[in-house]
Design a protein around this motif. Structure first.
Motif, PDB file in Angstrom:
ATOM      1  N   ASN A 185       0.855  -1.197   0.000  1.00  0.00           N
ATOM      2  CA  ASN A 185       0.000   0.000   0.000  1.00  0.00           C
ATOM      3  C   ASN A 185       0.887   1.242   0.000  1.00  0.00           C
ATOM      4  N   MET A 203       3.118   3.471   7.365  1.00  0.00           N
ATOM      5  CA  MET A 203       3.006   2.010   7.511  1.00  0.00           C
ATOM      6  C   MET A 203       4.254   1.333   6.940  1.00  0.00           C
ATOM      7  N   SER A 250      -4.475   1.696   1.515  1.00  0.00           N
ATOM      8  CA  SER A 250      -4.602   0.471   2.316  1.00  0.00           C
ATOM      9  C   SER A 250      -5.272  -0.566   1.419  1.00  0.00           C
ATOM     10  N   ILE A 251      -4.996  -1.828   1.682  1.00  0.00           N
ATOM     11  CA  ILE A 251      -5.491  -2.901   0.810  1.00  0.00           C
ATOM     12  C   ILE A 251      -6.540  -3.668   1.587  1.00  0.00           C
ATOM     13  N   ALA A 306       4.887  -7.510   2.104  1.00  0.00           N
ATOM     14  CA  ALA A 306       4.384  -7.242   3.463  1.00  0.00           C
ATOM     15  C   ALA A 306       2.932  -6.770   3.440  1.00  0.00           C
ATOM     16  N   CYS A 307       2.083  -7.679   2.955  1.00  0.00           N
ATOM     17  CA  CYS A 307       0.624  -7.449   2.978  1.00  0.00           C
ATOM     18  C   CYS A 307      -0.007  -8.836   3.070  1.00  0.00           C
ATOM     19  N   PHE A 308      -1.028  -8.965   3.944  1.00  0.00           N
ATOM     20  CA  PHE A 308      -1.484 -10.329   4.248  1.00  0.00           C
ATOM     21  C   PHE A 308      -2.147 -11.035   3.076  1.00  0.00           C
ATOM     22  N   THR A 321      -7.699 -11.061  11.638  1.00  0.00           N
ATOM     23  CA  THR A 321      -7.361 -10.047  10.638  1.00  0.00           C
ATOM     24  C   THR A 321      -8.179  -8.776  10.832  1.00  0.00           C
ATOM     25  N   THR A 322      -8.183  -7.913   9.841  1.00  0.00           N
ATOM     26  CA  THR A 322      -8.842  -6.603   9.927  1.00  0.00           C
ATOM     27  C   THR A 322     -10.309  -6.723   9.519  1.00  0.00           C
ATOM     28  N   THR A 372     -12.299  -9.090   4.150  1.00  0.00           N
ATOM     29  CA  THR A 372     -11.022  -9.585   3.593  1.00  0.00           C
ATOM     30  C   THR A 372     -10.719 -11.015   4.037  1.00  0.00           C
ATOM     31  N   VAL A 385      -7.485  -1.015   8.258  1.00  0.00           N
ATOM     32  CA  VAL A 385      -6.015  -1.118   8.302  1.00  0.00           C
ATOM     33  C   VAL A 385      -5.397   0.154   8.865  1.00  0.00           C
ATOM     34  N   GLY A 437      -3.295 -11.180  10.911  1.00  0.00           N
ATOM     35  CA  GLY A 437      -3.651 -11.078   9.497  1.00  0.00           C
ATOM     36  C   GLY A 437      -3.448  -9.709   8.876  1.00  0.00           C
ATOM     37  N   CYS A 438      -2.450  -8.968   9.351  1.00  0.00           N
ATOM     38  CA  CYS A 438      -2.158  -7.662   8.737  1.00  0.00           C
ATOM     39  C   CYS A 438      -0.736  -7.258   9.093  1.00  0.00           C
ATOM     40  N   ALA A 439      -0.042  -6.746   8.096  1.00  0.00           N
ATOM     41  CA  ALA A 439       1.343  -6.289   8.336  1.00  0.00           C
ATOM     42  C   ALA A 439       1.364  -5.170   9.366  1.00  0.00           C
TER      43      ALA A 439
HETATM   44  C1  5HY Z   1      -2.100  -5.622   4.950  1.00  0.00           C
HETATM   45  N1  5HY Z   1      -3.909  -4.674   3.925  1.00  0.00           N
HETATM   46  O1  5HY Z   1      -1.360  -6.428   5.564  1.00  0.00           O
HETATM   47  C2  5HY Z   1      -3.482  -5.946   4.505  1.00  0.00           C
HETATM   48  C3  5HY Z   1      -4.329  -6.442   5.629  1.00  0.00           C
HETATM   49  C4  5HY Z   1      -5.687  -6.798   5.123  1.00  0.00           C
HETATM   50  O2  5HY Z   1      -2.925  -2.639   3.510  1.00  0.00           O
HETATM   51  N2  5HY Z   1      -1.805  -4.380   4.541  1.00  0.00           N
HETATM   52  C5  5HY Z   1      -2.882  -3.795   3.945  1.00  0.00           C
HETATM   53  O3  5HY Z   1      -6.636  -6.249   5.649  1.00  0.00           O
HETATM   54  O4  5HY Z   1      -5.760  -7.668   4.232  1.00  0.00           O
END
Ligand code: 5HY
Length: 250
Positions: A9, A14, A43-44, A75-77, A115-116, A120, A147, A180-182
């Motif tokens: 992201n 972050m 953010s993803i 580094a994103c779940f 996780t968030t 997701t 996130v 479940g989140c970086a």
């Molecule tokens: C993450 N999104 O690790 C995932 C977490 C998610 O921006 N960084 C992000 O909610 O999938």
């Protein structure tokens, strides 16, 4: 060795936090380069964000090959762009979800994911199936914390993640928690202290797996589907990342 840790992201704070978590795990002699794409979602949190995150990972691996990266961490779940990155890179590419699943499976017969956003969870479910962890992952639970609210004291993130993890351990009869989140990396130690079970942060797990592979002289197989992408000229904004284009890194 040099490990390029990619936050897919575009939120710089972050990226910095992920870099700090990676450096805390890294061995002496490992240089961590924490980066994020020049474009994409802040953010993803769903499939549409994910597709742009994958393109951003491709951008950063392309740059990493020119910069001499020995390995990569995504580094994103959702591990966006993992297979494309393994095609493009010479060194190992480790997604934090896959790394965390492996680490948890060495510590307990079953693990739960916290996780968030609940929406997701399906992405994590797809990864569990894709990586072959159906028999080890006993549950995936959303906290509905956004996130970018993880660092906001008003979100009460730590307490909500702790409660969710406590409930997951009972409901799933699991023995470990995967974050479940970086962006949860900095909560890992405190959560483990409170829960009394292994709590795995995928950023640290991925850094150590990358170090292990590089130190054993192992790299991504270039036989079959992870062979280098076929040389061709991409049109439009993807042009600079055309594989095998003149001047592009090996
Ligand atoms: C993450 N999104 O690790 C995932 C977490 C998610 O921006 N960084 C992000 O909610 O999938």
């Amino acid at each position: 060795m040099k490990i390029r840790v990619i936050n897919p992201n575009t939120t710089a704070s972050m990226t910095a936090a992920i870099g700090a978590a990676a450096r805390a795990a890294a061995a002496v002699g490992t240089t961590i380069e924490a980066v994020n794409p020049s474009f994409g979602a802040p953010s993803i949190e769903g499939h549409f964000d994910d597709v742009w995150a994958a393109a951003g990972v491709a951008e950063q691996v392309h740059a990493g090959e020119a910069a001499g990266a020995d390995a990569y961490v995504i580094a994103c779940f959702g591990d966006p762009g993992l297979h494309a990155a393994r095609e493009r890179a010479i060194g190992p590419v480790i997604g934090i979800a896959e790394a965390a699943f492996h680490a948890a499976s060495l510590l307990a017969t079953g693990f739960s994911v916290v996780t968030t956003l609940t929406r997701t969870c399906v992405i994590a479910e797809h990864l569990v199936a894709q990586y072959g962890f159906e028999r080890r992952c006993r549950g995936i639970h959303g906290t509905d914390i956004k996130v970018l609210e993880l660092d906001d004291p008003k979100s009460d993130a730590f307490a909500r993640i702790l409660t969710c993890a406590e409930q997951a351990l009972v409901a799933d009869r699991s023995g470990a928690i995967v974050l479940g989140c970086a962006g949860m990396a900095d909560l890992c130690h405190a959560l483990q202290q409170r829960l009394g079970v292994p709590v795995i942060d995928g950023v640290g797990a991925a850094v150590k797996l990358a170090e292990m592979l590089v130190s054993l002289g192992l790299a991504t197989s270039k036989r079959g589907d992870y062979a280098a992408p076929l040389a061709k000229v991409y049109a439009g904004l993807a042009g600079p990342w055309s594989p095998g284009s003149p001047g592009s890194p090996p």
